[in-house]
Design an enzyme around this catalytic site. Structure first.
Site, PDB file in Angstrom:
ATOM      1  N   TRP A 100       0.838  -1.208   0.000  1.00  0.00           N
ATOM      2  CA  TRP A 100       0.000   0.000   0.000  1.00  0.00           C
ATOM      3  C   TRP A 100       0.867   1.250   0.000  1.00  0.00           C
ATOM      4  O   TRP A 100       0.549   2.243  -0.661  1.00  0.00           O
ATOM      5  CB  TRP A 100      -0.969  -0.009   1.176  1.00  0.00           C
ATOM      6  CG  TRP A 100      -1.968  -1.118   1.080  1.00  0.00           C
ATOM      7  CD1 TRP A 100      -2.150  -2.128   1.985  1.00  0.00           C
ATOM      8  CD2 TRP A 100      -2.915  -1.361   0.029  1.00  0.00           C
ATOM      9  NE1 TRP A 100      -3.138  -2.970   1.552  1.00  0.00           N
ATOM     10  CE2 TRP A 100      -3.629  -2.530   0.372  1.00  0.00           C
ATOM     11  CE3 TRP A 100      -3.234  -0.711  -1.160  1.00  0.00           C
ATOM     12  CZ2 TRP A 100      -4.637  -3.059  -0.442  1.00  0.00           C
ATOM     13  CZ3 TRP A 100      -4.232  -1.235  -1.970  1.00  0.00           C
ATOM     14  CH2 TRP A 100      -4.920  -2.385  -1.609  1.00  0.00           C
ATOM     15  N   ASP A 170      -1.513   6.751   6.169  1.00  0.00           N
ATOM     16  CA  ASP A 170      -2.634   5.876   5.805  1.00  0.00           C
ATOM     17  C   ASP A 170      -2.826   4.927   6.983  1.00  0.00           C
ATOM     18  O   ASP A 170      -1.945   4.115   7.282  1.00  0.00           O
ATOM     19  CB  ASP A 170      -2.253   5.110   4.526  1.00  0.00           C
ATOM     20  CG  ASP A 170      -3.262   4.017   4.147  1.00  0.00           C
ATOM     21  OD1 ASP A 170      -4.253   3.819   4.878  1.00  0.00           O
ATOM     22  OD2 ASP A 170      -3.039   3.361   3.105  1.00  0.00           O
ATOM     23  N   LYS A 194     -11.777  -1.754   6.843  1.00  0.00           N
ATOM     24  CA  LYS A 194     -10.951  -2.684   7.611  1.00  0.00           C
ATOM     25  C   LYS A 194     -11.431  -2.740   9.066  1.00  0.00           C
ATOM     26  O   LYS A 194     -11.545  -3.788   9.640  1.00  0.00           O
ATOM     27  CB  LYS A 194      -9.479  -2.263   7.568  1.00  0.00           C
ATOM     28  CG  LYS A 194      -8.945  -1.971   6.170  1.00  0.00           C
ATOM     29  CD  LYS A 194      -8.832  -3.232   5.317  1.00  0.00           C
ATOM     30  CE  LYS A 194      -8.762  -2.951   3.835  1.00  0.00           C
ATOM     31  NZ  LYS A 194      -7.537  -2.362   3.352  1.00  0.00           N
TER      32      LYS A 194
END
Ligand SMILES: *Cc1c(COP(=O)(O)O)cnc(C)c1O
Length: 359
Positions: A100, A170, A194
């Protein structure tokens, strides 16, 4: 029957929240309609989004000089929005701790010079690099991290020394899992699927002075944070239903005792699993112990066939989504806020039994 769902995302939500939403499905609070059916400009919805914002502010202790934006486009959309809004000097420092972070870094290269100032690629992202004295370009507009690496199961236990530069994080897979000092960040953002709610909502917490009209030329109106901030996340139709569920999850976390209590609960759960992995003769964790995530726990047997057998038998026994990310193999148990402690206890009991039968 509900299974124990160890999915990395979209992931398990509190059962209480799902039941409440079910109860309100046809008639929300006497409006005679579902939240899905109501105008985002209605009084009922205004209260939903305002309450959600206040609750996340309370939970995270967000100072008044930070805006809370409810956005769409996934965390991945912010990979572009971050440079578009922040790259005044067209330069930024990225710490590469997994896929990511790498995707965000690659996206930033479209807009300016993204400099990789640290990486853990040399050991398949199984640790967090030392970020205490990074070589950050003087004119970098920000330093970027992915705070919890969903795929590899690592987490920054200490934030990098940004040497005075703005920190952008993030936090998709560790959102609301423990207390945070918001003042250490310029931007905190995460997709909610999530740990917080249904896919389709991204929450961005941004220091006010970073929200300006001075964005890169060509920045779409929708990706300009100022557009969203000036309109209290209602510039266009927001992901109404998703925000409503996030609001319920915020209330649930408050009821559970807030982020301190969440942290204690998450540490307890993770310890059960890590302690077992450390003592097991068959299963092994794949991450440097000091960098282990409380949320995503990857492990292997060292034998791909046995891994596959484990995932299959676990599924049959009611433990879902234990297969590791498609790019890394092995197993991964994501044990987000809403995973009950019994889920982890039962998983470990099942792993012990599997070890006896296959050791
Ligand atoms: C899942 C995830 C993403 C991607 O989220 P999308 O909402 O699918 O774009 C980005 N960063 C992290 C840390 C993630 O876990």
């Amino acid at each position: 029957m509900r299974v124990y769902n160890f999915s990395a995302g979209p992931a398990v939500l509190p059962e209480e929240v799902l039941k409440e939403a079910a109860d309100e499905m046809l008639d929300y609070n006497g409006t005679g309609m579902s939240v899905m059916e109501m105008s985002h400009r209605s009084k009922a919805y205004d209260e939903i989004i305002k309450t959600a914002e206040q609750d996340i502010r309370d939970l995270m202790n967000i100072p008044d000089n930070y805006k809370v934006l409810f956005l769409q486009g996934g965390a991945s959309q912010q990979f572009a929005a971050v440079p578009m809004n922040l790259m005044k000097n067209k330069k930024a420092a990225y710490i590469i701790t997994g896929q990511w972070a790498k995707k965000a870094y690659q996206e930033a290269q479209i807009y300016g010079e993204a400099v990789a100032v640290a990486s853990s690629a040399d050991k398949t992202f199984s640790y967090i690099p030392d970020c205490s004295n990074l070589d950050i370009p003087e004119d970098a507009d920000y330093v970027y991290i992915c705070e919890n690496n969903t795929i590899y199961g690592t987490k920054f236990k200490n934030l990098p020394d940004t040497k005075g530069h703005i920190l952008v994080a993030d936090v998709s897979s560790c959102f609301l899992s423990e207390p945070v000092d918001v003042t250490k960040y310029g931007v905190i953002y995460g997709g909610v699927q999530k740990n917080v709610g249904p896919a389709g909502v991204v929450i961005a917490i941004i220091r006010e002075d970073l929200i300006t009209d001075d964005v890169l030329p060509g920045t779409p109106t929708m990706l300009k944070w100022k557009t969203q901030a000036d309109n209290d996340s209602l510039y266009n139709t927001p992901p109404c239903y998703g925000i409503y569920i996030c609001g319920k999850v915020f209330k649930w976390i408050k009821k559970m005792g807030g982020l301190e209590a969440m942290k204690a609960h998450n540490e307890k759960k993770a310890k059960i699993l890590y302690d077992f992995l450390d003592s097991s003769k068959l299963f092994k964790g794949t991450v440097a112990p000091e960098d282990r995530s409380l949320m995503n726990v990857p492990f292997v047997t060292g034998n791909e066939e046995l891994d596959a057998k484990f995932v299959k038998e676990a599924k049959a026994a009611g433990f879902e989504n234990l297969k590791g990310h498609r790019t890394v193999g092995g197993m991964r148990a994501s044990i987000y806020n809403a995973m009950p402690i019994e889920g982890v206890e039962k998983l470990v009991a099942f792993m012990k039994k599997f070890e006896e039968e296959n050791g």
